[in-house]
Design an enzyme around this catalytic site. Structure first.
Site, PDB file in Angstrom:
ATOM      1  N   MET A  74      24.649  35.989  -6.105  1.00 32.53           N
ATOM      2  CA  MET A  74      25.207  35.786  -5.003  1.00 32.53           C
ATOM      3  C   MET A  74      26.632  35.577  -5.026  1.00 32.53           C
ATOM      4  O   MET A  74      27.454  34.835  -3.574  1.00 32.53           O
ATOM      5  CB  MET A  74      24.033  35.083  -4.231  1.00 32.53           C
ATOM      6  CG  MET A  74      23.058  35.334  -3.858  1.00 32.53           C
ATOM      7  SD  MET A  74      22.950  36.920  -3.025  1.00 32.53           S
ATOM      8  CE  MET A  74      21.467  37.500  -3.434  1.00 32.53           C
ATOM      9  N   CYS A  75      27.208  35.223  -6.354  1.00 36.91           N
ATOM     10  CA  CYS A  75      28.445  34.685  -6.334  1.00 36.91           C
ATOM     11  C   CYS A  75      29.613  35.816  -5.813  1.00 36.91           C
ATOM     12  O   CYS A  75      29.694  36.318  -5.864  1.00 36.91           O
ATOM     13  CB  CYS A  75      28.859  34.479  -7.695  1.00 36.91           C
ATOM     14  SG  CYS A  75      28.080  32.938  -8.258  1.00 36.91           S
ATOM     15  N   HIS A  76      30.827  35.608  -4.942  1.00 34.96           N
ATOM     16  CA  HIS A  76      31.818  35.777  -3.898  1.00 34.96           C
ATOM     17  C   HIS A  76      32.870  36.428  -5.181  1.00 34.96           C
ATOM     18  O   HIS A  76      32.937  35.481  -6.269  1.00 34.96           O
ATOM     19  CB  HIS A  76      32.478  35.362  -3.366  1.00 34.96           C
ATOM     20  CG  HIS A  76      31.711  34.519  -2.155  1.00 34.96           C
ATOM     21  ND1 HIS A  76      31.060  33.961  -1.807  1.00 34.96           N
ATOM     22  CD2 HIS A  76      31.271  35.211  -0.865  1.00 34.96           C
ATOM     23  CE1 HIS A  76      30.634  33.151  -1.062  1.00 34.96           C
ATOM     24  NE2 HIS A  76      30.582  34.716  -0.201  1.00 34.96           N
ATOM     25  N   MET A 111      30.806  28.206 -10.698  1.00 38.66           N
ATOM     26  CA  MET A 111      30.326  29.167 -11.533  1.00 38.66           C
ATOM     27  C   MET A 111      30.724  30.566 -12.306  1.00 38.66           C
ATOM     28  O   MET A 111      30.291  30.321 -14.018  1.00 38.66           O
ATOM     29  CB  MET A 111      28.924  30.208 -10.928  1.00 38.66           C
ATOM     30  CG  MET A 111      28.258  30.276  -9.623  1.00 38.66           C
ATOM     31  SD  MET A 111      26.918  28.761 -10.607  1.00 38.66           S
ATOM     32  CE  MET A 111      26.499  30.031 -11.877  1.00 38.66           C
ATOM     33  N   GLU A 112      32.116  30.316 -11.873  1.00 38.06           N
ATOM     34  CA  GLU A 112      33.047  31.196 -12.499  1.00 38.06           C
ATOM     35  C   GLU A 112      33.167  29.708 -14.497  1.00 38.06           C
ATOM     36  O   GLU A 112      33.460  30.484 -15.374  1.00 38.06           O
ATOM     37  CB  GLU A 112      34.474  31.005 -12.171  1.00 38.06           C
ATOM     38  CG  GLU A 112      34.380  31.671 -11.357  1.00 38.06           C
ATOM     39  CD  GLU A 112      33.698  32.289 -10.498  1.00 38.06           C
ATOM     40  OE1 GLU A 112      33.380  33.131  -8.803  1.00 38.06           O
ATOM     41  OE2 GLU A 112      33.693  30.923  -9.764  1.00 38.06           O
ATOM     42  N   ASP A 126      27.689  35.976 -31.719  1.00 41.81           N
ATOM     43  CA  ASP A 126      27.495  37.287 -32.167  1.00 41.81           C
ATOM     44  C   ASP A 126      28.860  37.375 -33.102  1.00 41.81           C
ATOM     45  O   ASP A 126      28.074  37.948 -34.177  1.00 41.81           O
ATOM     46  CB  ASP A 126      28.331  37.894 -31.020  1.00 41.81           C
ATOM     47  CG  ASP A 126      28.464  39.351 -31.339  1.00 41.81           C
ATOM     48  OD1 ASP A 126      27.231  40.111 -31.539  1.00 41.81           O
ATOM     49  OD2 ASP A 126      29.570  40.282 -31.456  1.00 41.81           O
TER      50      ASP A 126
END
Length: 157
Positions: A74-76, A111-112, A126
């Site tokens: 739901m992130c733009h 969110m970014e 990793d």
């Protein structure tokens, strides 16, 4: 408080932002990865077989911030104007990563920033998992955000 990612029928939706005002938006997020002191020493001495761990993790975090709209449903998708990843070494066993993300837009970049920090830390894992599999990624959190209708936020640490 209203949850905005649901429509009248209770189904998921992307929030409508057409009428929102564009403002400068910033967000800073942080997280940590802990490891054995010997593993941290290998990273700092650039003796990891896969290359310069922090340089690769930094680029991965920047790339992740730019791809957040593809990863979080739901992130733009946003036109970011800046992403910076920084590291603080906490001897003997911890690397803290911070991400600062900026844009001029109609929705925030929290969110970014959180995605950037998460992928930065995952990339560190990793790159050194051949040396140590017991590393712990933890304490991923939003530190601050500015801009937008909801105003500014700063975490009390």
């Amino acid at each position: 408080m209203e949850l905005t990612h649901f429509n009248e029928e209770g189904r998921a939706r992307m929030v409508e932002v057409t009428e929102k005002q564009e403002t400068v938006r910033t967000a800073v997020a942080a997280g940590e990865i802990t490891m054995r002191p010997e593993t941290l020493e290998l990273i700092l001495d650039k003796k990891v077989a896969k290359g310069d761990v922090l340089a690769v993790a930094q680029v991965a975090g920047i790339m992740a911030a730019k791809k957040t709209g593809d990863l979080i449903p739901m992130c733009h998708p946003l036109n970011l104007t800046g992403v910076d990843i920084s590291f603080t070494i906490k001897v003997p066993d911890t690397i803290e990563a911070k991400a600062k993300v900026t844009c001029v837009g109609k929705t925030g970049v929290e969110m970014e920033a959180l995605t950037a920090v998460s992928v930065t830390l995952l990339t560190i894992y990793d790159m050194v998992k051949a040396v140590e599999k017991g590393m712990v990624i933890k304490n991923i959190r939003l530190l601050e955000k500015t801009g937008g209708k909801s105003g500014d936020y700063r975490r009390e640490e």
